[in-house]
Enzyme design. Structure first.
Site, PDB file in Angstrom:
ATOM      1  N   ARG A 191       6.614  27.703  71.781  1.00 21.36           N
ATOM      2  CA  ARG A 191       7.916  28.381  71.842  1.00 21.36           C
ATOM      3  C   ARG A 191       8.563  28.068  73.186  1.00 21.36           C
ATOM      4  NH1 ARG A 191       7.319  32.994  72.813  1.00 21.36           N
ATOM      5  NH2 ARG A 191       5.118  33.425  72.637  1.00 21.36           N
TER       6      ARG A 191
ATOM      7  N   TYR B 247       8.583  23.063  66.101  1.00 21.96           N
ATOM      8  CA  TYR B 247       7.389  23.869  66.339  1.00 21.96           C
ATOM      9  C   TYR B 247       7.555  25.283  65.768  1.00 21.96           C
ATOM     10  CZ  TYR B 247       3.939  26.804  68.259  1.00 21.96           C
ATOM     11  OH  TYR B 247       2.950  27.751  68.338  1.00 21.96           O
TER      12      TYR B 247
ATOM     13  N   LYS C 264       9.250  34.949  64.512  1.00 22.10           N
ATOM     14  CA  LYS C 264       9.652  35.610  65.756  1.00 22.10           C
ATOM     15  C   LYS C 264      11.145  35.941  65.748  1.00 22.10           C
ATOM     16  CE  LYS C 264       5.508  35.103  67.309  1.00 22.10           C
ATOM     17  NZ  LYS C 264       4.608  36.253  67.356  1.00 22.10           N
TER      18      LYS C 264
ATOM     19  N   HIS D 170       5.359  43.420  67.578  1.00 24.80           N
ATOM     20  CA  HIS D 170       4.441  42.287  67.667  1.00 24.80           C
ATOM     21  C   HIS D 170       3.013  42.835  67.576  1.00 24.80           C
ATOM     22  CE1 HIS D 170       3.183  38.487  70.176  1.00 24.80           C
ATOM     23  NE2 HIS D 170       3.057  38.298  68.878  1.00 24.80           N
TER      24      HIS D 170
ATOM     25  N   SER E 107       0.789  37.055  72.862  1.00 23.60           N
ATOM     26  CA  SER E 107       0.405  35.870  72.102  1.00 23.60           C
ATOM     27  C   SER E 107      -0.929  35.310  72.610  1.00 23.60           C
ATOM     28  CB  SER E 107       1.470  34.790  72.261  1.00 23.60           C
ATOM     29  OG  SER E 107       2.732  35.326  71.980  1.00 23.60           O
TER      30      SER E 107
ATOM     31  N   CYS F  19      -3.982  36.395  72.502  1.00 25.50           N
ATOM     32  CA  CYS F  19      -4.925  37.322  73.144  1.00 25.50           C
ATOM     33  C   CYS F  19      -5.912  37.895  72.135  1.00 25.50           C
ATOM     34  CB  CYS F  19      -4.179  38.475  73.817  1.00 25.50           C
ATOM     35  SG  CYS F  19      -3.436  38.027  75.378  1.00 25.50           S
TER      36      CYS F  19
ATOM     37  N   THR G  62      -5.523  37.817  65.937  1.00 23.27           N
ATOM     38  CA  THR G  62      -6.089  37.349  64.663  1.00 23.27           C
ATOM     39  C   THR G  62      -7.579  37.699  64.600  1.00 23.27           C
ATOM     40  OG1 THR G  62      -4.463  35.572  64.706  1.00 23.27           O
ATOM     41  CG2 THR G  62      -6.258  35.348  63.131  1.00 23.27           C
TER      42      THR G  62
ATOM     43  N   ASP H 252      -0.006  39.606  63.111  1.00 25.79           N
ATOM     44  CA  ASP H 252       0.986  39.290  64.157  1.00 25.79           C
ATOM     45  C   ASP H 252       2.168  40.256  64.226  1.00 25.79           C
ATOM     46  OD1 ASP H 252       1.691  37.520  66.306  1.00 25.79           O
ATOM     47  OD2 ASP H 252       3.251  36.663  65.052  1.00 25.79           O
TER      48      ASP H 252
ATOM     49  N   ASN I  49      -2.360  25.177  72.121  1.00 29.25           N
ATOM     50  CA  ASN I  49      -1.534  26.019  71.234  1.00 29.25           C
ATOM     51  C   ASN I  49      -1.508  25.437  69.814  1.00 29.25           C
ATOM     52  OD1 ASN I  49       0.172  28.245  70.695  1.00 29.25           O
ATOM     53  ND2 ASN I  49       1.999  26.996  70.955  1.00 29.25           N
TER      54      ASN I  49
ATOM     55  N   ARG J 162      -2.397  25.055  65.884  1.00 31.20           N
ATOM     56  CA  ARG J 162      -2.351  26.185  64.946  1.00 31.20           C
ATOM     57  C   ARG J 162      -2.871  25.847  63.562  1.00 31.20           C
ATOM     58  NH1 ARG J 162       0.354  31.025  67.062  1.00 31.20           N
ATOM     59  NH2 ARG J 162       1.008  30.368  69.133  1.00 31.20           N
TER      60      ARG J 162
ATOM     61  N   ARG K 220      -4.948  40.564  78.476  1.00 32.77           N
ATOM     62  CA  ARG K 220      -6.037  39.957  79.247  1.00 32.77           C
ATOM     63  C   ARG K 220      -5.935  40.457  80.674  1.00 32.77           C
ATOM     64  NH1 ARG K 220      -8.155  35.005  77.004  1.00 32.77           N
ATOM     65  NH2 ARG K 220      -7.102  34.675  75.027  1.00 32.77           N
TER      66      ARG K 220
HETATM   67  C1  OXD Z   1       3.115  33.898  69.231  1.00 32.63           C
HETATM   68  C2  OXD Z   1       2.782  33.519  67.861  1.00 32.63           C
HETATM   69  O1  OXD Z   1       3.463  33.032  70.032  1.00 32.63           O
HETATM   70  O2  OXD Z   1       2.362  34.410  67.113  1.00 32.63           O
HETATM   71  O3  OXD Z   1       3.037  35.091  69.540  1.00 32.63           O
HETATM   72  O4  OXD Z   1       2.944  32.353  67.483  1.00 32.63           O
HETATM   73 MN    MN Z   2       2.561  36.369  67.940  1.00 34.31          MN
END
Ligand code: OXD
Ligand code: MN
Length: 639
Positions: free
Chosen positions: A103, A253, A262, A282, A304, A306, A309, A329, A421, A423, A454
């Site tokens: 992002r 992306y 988002k 979120h 994000s 952290c 999931t 999410d 990052n 996915r 964190r």
């Molecule tokens: C984030 C995502 O960046 O869920 O939070 O992709």
């Molecule tokens: Mn997210």
């Protein structure tokens, strides 16, 4: 069939169009796939407007079918956008342009009439970190510089999608227009997309969020990598809450291009939620059943990457407990007529961070993702499989690995095989522990809200807010080490209030007032702060995390049930001695270090929160939140 036949350019011909400054070009367009008759008049009008602006070669109205997916997969294979992963069933690998991997928060804007409707305006906030405002004129200019003719020679896809179960009173509908088949296929996983959505739109109030996306073309007209067209230099993500409108350019992306996620479910969603009196957050949602068979649902906001999931799909180490996943999410939460806060997961899939996912850390995810999945920027193996950092590497024996850039890879290179990052984009229904009520249109009742991040130092494993207002303060004061989910570099501790810093759709001060006001609308859940990431003085994690986080959930469960298993501390309620069940846990757990509250740390933390509020929120900070800070400072001073 010609789209022209469905009344092109209405409104546009009689004067400058209301929201775009572009030159109108009347063209006849072939609808290459789908039937324009299924569109409602308002959708047709929106499509026509986008056609005029972007000038695609042809239009494809997505029906959401498997046949359509086959067609698009074939096309993407031909273009080199995806590669097959024959080791698995219907899985694909996309490698993005290396400049389009996350992002882009600095290029993400909210457009409102006045700046303070988007961000707190304070004398000190230069630059502000709670979102970016753009004026109407600048938004129009940004669109005008990028969009006219941006889909020349390309197909424009029209994706009708529902955030939330199709037809649920808690759900909302969007129409995404894009020139990326990768986006279409990903949206078909992440949302409920296709014809049934148009049926609801026709029979309901007809309202939808307008989402326009183009991967763009660089100014030079030359794509560096034709398999992943994009325009990183001019990427921009625009939101206009007043018109329920999103415009995204230049990036393919996920977070920038799958506009249901988002952009809609959080940024536009939070503004709709404010207007309508609910919360768009979120947060993951999980159900947990205790050994007595009692079940509660919990929502948790972590920044994000952290571990949302992992928590949402946790395999509890504590005997007799069961966790089921509603979402990983995003949560939309609304009080029902009885004052119960109910949540839905507006998404339909998981767009999870791959590195770190393994049989050891998240076996449920590993059982979910090897069918019908689009992987992005992971490494591939010579047997047609995937690989990433943290995945059990025993299976790499005798195989060669190709990294996310398409180069042969070896551990010795010292470089990651998968982008940090990278996915997986996978259907939620494939999750073996998907909650039976995950698509319940009434939502699930939320008993506890967790905030976390964190925090390598100073912040205990878990503490509970004294009351709702204190809980709102804890959310506002959240901080976390930065991750690879956005463009930030280095491991700095960043403020990330409510894990929403990149996702607020409106002024954070007003957001706080909205949260405070929830108490008047119904029975508010208990609020907790958790930190799985505290480190010892030797730099080792003090808590094993993953399945052992069920021990923290067990304490939270008992608190929700009213058990008096806590003691007060200056920062909130901590588990009383012996209340956290650590029996049978592997290794020695240093509870005294895990729950230690160093006075100097908390004095500094309170000062940092004060500085942040002053600089970033200023006069927009609601008084009850400011009072919470004053009280925290006083309690910490007497530690
Ligand atoms: C984030 C995502 O960046 O869920 O939070 O992709
Ligand atoms: Mn997210």
């Amino acid at each position: 069939m010609l789209l022209k036949g469905v009344q092109l350019l209405r409104g546009g011909l009689v004067g400058p169009p209301k929201s775009y400054n572009f030159r109108l070009v009347c063209r006849s367009l072939s609808v290459q796939y789908g039937d324009a008759k299924v569109l409602t008049p308002a959708v047709k009008q929106y499509v026509e407007k986008c056609v005029d602006l972007c000038q695609p070669e042809r239009v494809h109205i997505c029906d959401g079918s498997a046949g359509e997916s086959k067609l698009l997969q074939g096309l993407m294979l031909k273009q080199g956008t995806i590669l097959p992963l024959p080791k698995y069933d219907n899985c694909w690998l996309a490698r993005t342009n290396p400049a389009d991997v996350a992002r882009v928060e600095s290029k993400t804007f909210i457009c409102t009439e006045r700046r303070e409707q988007t961000v707190p305006v304070t004398p000190k906030a230069t630059p502000g970190t709670l979102g970016n405002w753009i004026s109407e004129a600048d938004l129009q200019a940004a669109i005008g510089e990028r969009f006219p003719g941006c889909m020349k020679g390309r197909t424009m896809y029209v994706i009708p999608f529902s955030m939330g179960p199709v037809g649920s009173p808690l759900s909302k509908i969007g129409i995404e227009i894009t020139d990326s088949p990768y986006v279409v296929e990903s949206m078909k996983i992440m949302t409920r997309a296709g014809n049934p959505v148009l049926d609801v739109l026709r029979e309901g109030d007809g309202q939808f969020v307008k989402c326009l996306h183009s991967v763009g073309t660089p100014k030079s007209g030359v794509q560096v990598q034709s398999s992943w067209p994009c325009d990183p230099e001019r990427t921009i993500i625009l939101h206009k809450p007043a018109d329920n409108e999103i415009v995204s350019y230049g990036s393919g992306y996920g977070g920038n291009s799958l506009l249901g996620k988002k952009c809609f479910a959080l940024r536009i969603g939070s503004t709709i939620a404010k207007r309508e009196g609910w919360l768009a957050e979120h947060m993951l949602i999980l159900g947990i059943t205790n050994p007595e068979g009692k079940k509660i649902y919990v929502a948790a906001a972590f920044p994000s990457a952290c571990g949302k999931t992992n928590l949402a799909m946790m395999t509890p180490s504590l005997p007799g407990y069961k966790v089921e996943c509603v979402g990983d999410d995003i949560a939309w939460m609304k009080f029902d007529s009885k004052g119960v806060l109910r949540a839905i997961n507006p998404e339909n899939g998981f767009f999870g961070v791959a590195p770190g996912t393994s049989r050891a850390t998240n076996p449920i995810a590993m059982d979910t993702i090897f069918r019908n999945t689009v992987f992005t920027n992971v490494a591939s193996t010579s047997d047609g499989g995937v690989y990433w950092e943290g995945m059990e590497s025993a299976q790499l024996k005798d195989l060669t690995v190709t990294d996310w850039l398409g180069k042969l890879w070896s551990k010795e290179s010292g470089k990651p095989a998968a982008h940090p990052n990278s996915r997986f984009c996978t259907p939620a229904t494939q999750c073996p522990i998907i909650d039976p009520a995950w698509e319940d249109s009434a939502g699930v009742p939320i008993s506890a809200i967790l905030f976390g991040g964190r925090r390598p130092a100073g912040v205990p494993l878990v503490y509970e807010a004294r009351d709702w207002t204190h809980g709102v303060f804890i959310g506002a004061a959240m901080r976390s080490e930065s991750t690879a989910a956005a463009e930030h570099k280095g491991k700095v501790i960043m403020h990330d209030p409510f894990a929403m810093r990149p996702f607020f759709g409106y002024n954070f001060g007003d957001y706080l007032s909205h949260w405070l006001s929830m108490e008047k609308r119904g029975t508010v859940p208990k609020v907790f702060h958790v930190n799985w990431f505290r480190k010892s003085s030797e730099g080792k994690f003090l808590w094993p995390g993953f399945g052992d986080n069920s021990r923290v959930l067990d304490w939270i469960f008992r608190r929700v049930q009213g058990e008096k298993c806590f003691e007060d501390s200056p920062i909130g309620r901590l588990p009383s001695k012996g209340a956290l069940n650590v029996s049978g846990i592997e290794g020695n757990i240093d509870l005294s270090q895990l729950f230690d509250l160093p006075k100097a740390f908390w004095q500094q933390e309170a000062l940092e929160i004060e500085r942040y509020f002053e600089e970033q929120v200023g006069g927009h900070l609601p008084r009850p939140v400011a009072e919470q800070l004053t009280e925290l400072k006083a309690r910490v001073a007497n530690m």
